[in-house]
Design an enzyme around this catalytic site. Structure first.
Site, PDB file in Angstrom:
ATOM      1  N   ASP A 140      30.351  51.518  26.602  1.00 38.24           N
ATOM      2  CA  ASP A 140      31.101  52.918  26.405  1.00 38.24           C
ATOM      3  C   ASP A 140      32.664  52.775  26.069  1.00 38.24           C
ATOM      4  O   ASP A 140      32.791  53.471  25.364  1.00 38.24           O
ATOM      5  CB  ASP A 140      30.683  53.502  27.847  1.00 38.24           C
ATOM      6  CG  ASP A 140      31.002  55.096  27.392  1.00 38.24           C
ATOM      7  OD1 ASP A 140      30.711  55.673  26.191  1.00 38.24           O
ATOM      8  OD2 ASP A 140      31.679  55.639  28.595  1.00 38.24           O
ATOM      9  N   CYS A 184      43.983  32.108  42.238  1.00 37.05           N
ATOM     10  CA  CYS A 184      44.078  33.352  43.016  1.00 37.05           C
ATOM     11  C   CYS A 184      43.184  33.280  44.033  1.00 37.05           C
ATOM     12  O   CYS A 184      41.852  33.193  43.907  1.00 37.05           O
ATOM     13  CB  CYS A 184      44.120  34.540  42.090  1.00 37.05           C
ATOM     14  SG  CYS A 184      44.253  36.087  43.159  1.00 37.05           S
TER      15      CYS A 184
END
Length: 394
Positions: free
Chosen positions: A302, A345
């Site tokens: 989308d 991270c």
């Protein structure tokens, strides 16, 4: 029926729960198909200032197509039932109700007639609800549609960004549509687009939602226009503040015996409990999707319904051909996080680099700082909830 899964807090986690409002789910089998259908193309009776699809459509050769015709529907369903064992058919826009209720009655009748192999079909529908009346609501209930209603909060906040074409407010019409859904006992949840205004008014928005009995909620950070600034509608600092405040309210409500399902938090608990997530923007890479424009053009997501990412047309191309085109574009393989910060991270297993559309030119999730701040304050609480869930459910 719409698929349901119990969330870690006991609330049903609805597969097909509408993002920005569309359902996006990572599937492990190509036999399972997810079609996001835009029968009215980008047409809408509202002119929301942050509408990503109106902006996106303006970047392709033809921004808005005529309403979807029966031959497009027929070709789509023929492809679906020849390929899939399990199918999610989600309707979005623009505003999908603009094609009229008779169109959907005909669509469902076609599905029932053509589904000779008893393929499992789930329906979802994302709407601004301004056109929803008792007949629409009864149809959704009777045909087991999960309805996502776009509502940004109480009247003043909702009307800031969600105005009609003539500039008038839309809150009253949206709430009228919601009342019809309630009366028909149609299944629905609330989708709220998060802006800086949302952050500043979260206390009143939360209280308003609980007063209305809206216990199935989804919050989506506003997407900036293509080529626009990264903080046009929502800054990273504000989003981090929002997530912390929302999680505090969510946990307090659940502790007081008033459980609220928030899709983002349900998925975090699922991750920490060792379960797969169902929101594609939390998977860490793109998955197999088919977005069907009103003229039959197919796109992989989308967020990428532009000429560059057109996979083909359902009238002339098979699903296999469109899958090959997706591979040629490296749409999925090129969606994995590439920012060097992600490699070191400790929060990456929860963040997973974020949705590709929310990354900067270096590939870093634009809300990386938001998540860092959020989890620095809330991770122990989420881990405790996940631990209790694993213990209670084996």
């Amino acid at each position: 029926m719409v698929k349901e899964k119990k969330s870690p807090l006991g609330c049903p986690l609805l597969f097909g729960s509408c993002k920005r409002a569309h359902p996006q789910i990572q599937f492990s089998s190509m036999k399972t198909l997810s079609f996001l259908i835009k029968p009215a193309s980008s047409a809408c009776d509202l002119r929301c200032s942050y509408c990503f699809y109106l902006d996106e459509a303006s970047h392709r050769g033809k921004a808005c197509h005529p309403l979807m015709k029966e031959d497009v529907v027929d070709a789509m369903l023929q492809n679906i039932f020849a390929t899939g064992d399990d199918v999610i058919l989600a309707f979005q826009g623009g505003e999908p109700s603009l094609v009229g209720l008779a169109w959907y009655r005909s669509f469902v009748a076609k599905v029932n007639k053509m589904n000779t192999k008893n393929v499992h079909v789930s329906y979802a529908f994302q709407t601004n609800a301004t056109l929803i009346d008792d007949d629409w609501a009864a149809f959704f209930h009777d045909n087991h549609f999960l309805v996502g209603v776009s509502l940004d909060g109480f009247s003043r906040i909702h009307n800031l960004h969600r105005k009609k074409g003539d500039g008038s407010p839309s809150f009253r019409e949206t709430m009228r549509g919601i009342e019809c859904l309630k009366k028909a006992d149609a299944e629905f949840n609330i989708l709220t687009v998060v802006t800086n205004d949302t952050v500043d008014n979260l206390d009143r928005i939360w209280d308003f939602f609980l007063e209305q009995g809206f216990t199935y909620q989804q919050y989506i950070p506003a997407i900036d226009p293509m080529g626009g600034d990264d903080d046009t509608y929502l800054s990273s600092e504000a989003y981090g503040k929002f997530l912390i405040s929302l999680s505090e309210k969510w946990m307090e409500a659940n502790q007081q015996g008033y459980p609220v399902s928030i899709r983002l938090f349900d998925n975090f608990i699922a991750m920490l409990s060792g379960y797969p997530v169902e929101a594609c923007d939390m998977v860490g890479h793109c998955s197999v999707q088919y977005v069907v424009e009103a003229n039959g053009d197919i796109y992989p997501c989308d967020f990428y319904c532009t000429d560059t990412f057109r996979l083909g047309n359902i009238m002339t191309d098979s699903i296999l051909q469109m899958d090959r085109k997706r591979e040629e574009l490296s749409f999925i393989s090129g969606s994995f996080p590439t920012a060097k910060e992600c490699g070191t991270c400790q929060l990456f297993p929860l963040c997973r680099g974020g949705c590709k559309r929310y990354r900067d030119k270096e590939g870093l999730f634009r809300f990386c700082g938001s998540y860092q701040e959020f989890f620095s304050r809330t991770l122990p609480s989420f881990q405790k909830i996940a631990k209790n869930y694993r213990r209670e459910n084996g």
